[in-house]
Design an enzyme around this catalytic site. Structure first.
Site, mmCIF file in Angstrom:
data_model
loop_
_atom_site.group_PDB
_atom_site.id
_atom_site.type_symbol
_atom_site.label_atom_id
_atom_site.label_comp_id
_atom_site.label_asym_id
_atom_site.label_seq_id
_atom_site.Cartn_x
_atom_site.Cartn_y
_atom_site.Cartn_z
ATOM 1 N N LYS A 87 0.856 -1.199 0.000
ATOM 2 C CA LYS A 87 0.000 0.000 0.000
ATOM 3 C C LYS A 87 0.890 1.247 0.000
ATOM 4 O O LYS A 87 1.796 1.381 0.832
ATOM 5 C CB LYS A 87 -0.905 -0.025 1.230
HETATM 6 O O1 G3P Z 1 -8.287 2.536 4.531
HETATM 7 C C1 G3P Z 1 -8.327 3.906 4.814
HETATM 8 C C2 G3P Z 1 -9.333 4.162 5.873
HETATM 9 O O2 G3P Z 1 -9.048 3.350 6.962
HETATM 10 C C3 G3P Z 1 -9.472 5.554 6.390
HETATM 11 O O3 G3P Z 1 -10.636 5.552 7.136
HETATM 12 O O4 G3P Z 1 -12.241 6.421 8.754
HETATM 13 O O5 G3P Z 1 -9.798 6.975 8.983
HETATM 14 O O6 G3P Z 1 -11.150 7.992 7.168
HETATM 15 P P1 G3P Z 1 -10.980 6.814 8.059
#
Ligand code: G3P
Length: 217
Positions: A87
């Site tokens: 990633k």
């Molecule tokens: O995979 C990326 C994701 O985990 C981000 O999520 O909720 O931190 O915006 P969030």
């Protein structure tokens, strides 16, 4: 649409996997830190533990931000286990690193994508997955699902192989919307996946069936 779980929590990964519908796992440095994983050896062992739990792709993010560092780390991660997808953030060095890995046959997931233009570069570099962040766009009053739809359309128009992996999914409605716009994958918290099961008519219907079943004793 494939389902990935977006966590580094082994108990949640196991629980989602036991549902029998899990296709993979995504992690990021914030999710790893949340589990208290520290130090290179522990980080690599944690990825191995995740790969032991599930059959599908497991995204492991590089911590370096420069091209050379990303390549070095990514090669180590890819060597760790055949399920690992490297990633990489959507930066200039990141796009160069994705192209390097594409040429080597190593699978990549490009993260922190917030525009169609970024997604175009990601696909041209040959990434396996592009990860547009739905929730973080919604957070700033911009329609995250609309971005998923526009990237899906663009990839179809130009016949790119890169799969659209909707990330930063915060709730069940986001999953339903991803289905409607044709995302290839949604990576979700366990609670959002479980939310798909909830329907009051299922609950009331089952209660009636249970009550009527007692009459059949
Ligand atoms: O995979 C990326 C994701 O985990 C981000 O999520 O909720 O931190 O915006 P969030």
């Amino acid at each position: 649409m494939k389902f990935f779980i977006d966590t580094a929590n082994l108990a949640q990964i196991k629980e989602a996997n036991e549902l029998g519908v899990l296709d993979g796992v995504t992690t990021n440095p914030s999710l790893m830190a949340k589990e208290g994983i520290k130090g290179k050896e522990n980080v690599l062992n944690h990825y191995l533990a995740i790969c032991d739990l599930v059959d599908g792709d497991v995204s492991a993010e590089v911590l370096a931000t420069d091209y050379e560092g990303m390549v070095k780390e990514g090669l180590e991660l890819a060597k760790l286990h055949k399920q690992i997808v490297v990633k990489i953030p959507c930066t200039k060095d990141g796009i160069k690193a994705i192209k390097f890995f594409t040429d080597k046959g190593i699978r990549t997931n490009c993260t922190l994508v917030f525009s169609v233009g970024q997604a175009l570069l990601v696909a041209k570099a040959g990434a396996t997955y592009v990860s547009p962040f739905v929730g973080r766009l919604d957070d700033i009053s911009t329609d995250g699902i609309d971005l998923i739809a526009r990237i899906v359309d663009m990839y179809r128009e130009y016949d790119f192989d890169t799969q659209v992996l909707a990330a930063s999914i915060r709730h069940t409605m986001h999953i339903n919307q991803c289905v409607e716009v044709g995302a290839d994958v949604a990576t979700c918290p366990l609670s959002a996946i479980e939310g798909l099961l909830k329907h009051p008519l299922t609950d009331s219907g089952l209660a009636t069936f249970i009550a009527d079943a007692k009459k059949m004793d």
